[in-house]
Write a protein that holds these residues in place. Structure first.
Motif, mmCIF file in Angstrom:
data_model
loop_
_atom_site.group_PDB
_atom_site.id
_atom_site.type_symbol
_atom_site.label_atom_id
_atom_site.label_comp_id
_atom_site.label_asym_id
_atom_site.label_seq_id
_atom_site.Cartn_x
_atom_site.Cartn_y
_atom_site.Cartn_z
ATOM 1 N N UNK A 185 0.825 -1.207 0.000
ATOM 2 C CA UNK A 185 0.000 0.000 0.000
ATOM 3 C C UNK A 185 0.854 1.250 0.000
ATOM 4 N N UNK A 186 1.938 1.218 0.799
ATOM 5 C CA UNK A 186 2.832 2.371 0.831
ATOM 6 C C UNK A 186 3.534 2.588 -0.500
ATOM 7 N N UNK A 187 3.977 1.497 -1.139
ATOM 8 C CA UNK A 187 4.629 1.614 -2.443
ATOM 9 C C UNK A 187 3.652 2.114 -3.505
ATOM 10 N N UNK A 188 2.403 1.623 -3.442
ATOM 11 C CA UNK A 188 1.406 2.074 -4.411
ATOM 12 C C UNK A 188 1.111 3.568 -4.242
ATOM 13 N N UNK A 189 0.991 4.017 -2.993
ATOM 14 C CA UNK A 189 0.747 5.441 -2.746
ATOM 15 C C UNK A 189 1.905 6.297 -3.237
ATOM 16 N N UNK A 190 3.132 5.841 -2.972
ATOM 17 C CA UNK A 190 4.306 6.595 -3.414
ATOM 18 C C UNK A 190 4.401 6.609 -4.938
ATOM 19 N N UNK A 191 4.054 5.464 -5.580
ATOM 20 C CA UNK A 191 4.085 5.401 -7.045
ATOM 21 C C UNK A 191 3.072 6.364 -7.658
ATOM 22 N N UNK A 192 1.868 6.404 -7.092
ATOM 23 C CA UNK A 192 0.842 7.327 -7.602
ATOM 24 C C UNK A 192 1.258 8.777 -7.410
ATOM 25 N N UNK A 193 1.900 9.066 -6.262
ATOM 26 C CA UNK A 193 2.335 10.436 -6.011
ATOM 27 C C UNK A 193 3.405 10.868 -6.995
ATOM 28 N N UNK A 194 4.369 9.977 -7.244
ATOM 29 C CA UNK A 194 5.423 10.307 -8.197
ATOM 30 C C UNK A 194 4.863 10.423 -9.614
ATOM 31 N N UNK A 195 3.871 9.539 -9.941
ATOM 32 C CA UNK A 195 3.260 9.626 -11.262
ATOM 33 C C UNK A 195 2.525 10.936 -11.469
#
Length: 210
Positions: A185-195
């Motif tokens: 979940x943390x990686x997905x949130x960080x990926x969406x933020x960077x995207x």
């Protein structure tokens, strides 16, 4: 005796009671039900967990008591040398009695913590040996036809003590799964933020005229 050493003494008495309950002769059916309850009860599992944490603190108290005994021995040796060199016998005698009293209390605490830790190892080993003896005895009774295993169910001789271990392994795997979910979940949130950040940067950059 201070509060924590009183608790250690209470734990030592509890271990003695448990040890006597394990080695006391009882019918085979009673012993099988008792050990099955101990191995499968969630309350007993939580109690064992907290007792293991308590033993860590008892180990710290044991190390501290050994250190105190060593220091008192040094003080007693120094006081003996001072009394031999000086002529103050009365003062030296009172001082020596005070050091002897502290030596007694330090040794008492060391023996109390040491016996508690030692008895915990004996209990753990005795419990495992009793489970093994009970398993072999149950297999012997089944081979003689006294206790026949029911169809469609696990052999009870192998299930005693095994259910508790499987429950602990299942709880550990559930914790690992929850940890992996949180990490994903943390990686997905960080990926969406960077995207979103990269997308906003590319949209705000003006295009060059050809």
């Amino acid at each position: 005796m201070t509060l924590y050493y009183s608790l250690v003494f209470g734990l030592l008495v509890f271990e003695m009671v448990v040890f006597m309950s394990l080695i006391i002769p009882m019918p085979f059916t009673w012993k099988r039900k008792l050990l099955t309850f101990i191995s499968e009860s969630p309350v007993i599992a939580k109690l064992q967990y907290w007792i293991k944490i308590t033993f860590v603190f008892i180990l710290i108290l044991f190390v501290d008591s050994v250190n105190r005994v060593y220091r008192v021995q040094l003080e007693l040796a120094t006081a003996n040398k001072a009394n031999n060199g000086a002529g103050a016998a009365a003062v030296g005698g009172i001082e020596r009695m005070e050091i002897q009293a502290r030596k007694f209390y330090s040794q008492r605490n060391m023996y109390l913590c040491g016996f508690t830790l030692f008895l915990s190892l004996i209990l753990n080993r005795t419990y495992g040996m009793i489970l093994e003896v009970l398993r072999l005895e149950l297999e012997n009774r089944q081979m003689k036809g006294i206790d026949k295993p029911k169809d469609g169910k696990l052999n009870e001789s192998s299930s005693i003590g095994e259910v508790g271990r499987l429950k602990k392994e299942l709880a550990a795997k559930d914790r690992d799964i929850e940890t992996l979910k949180k990490q994903a979940q943390g990686l997905s949130t960080e990926y969406n933020r960077l995207g979103d950040q990269v997308s906003g940067t590319s949209d705000s950059t003006p295009k060059k005229d050809r």
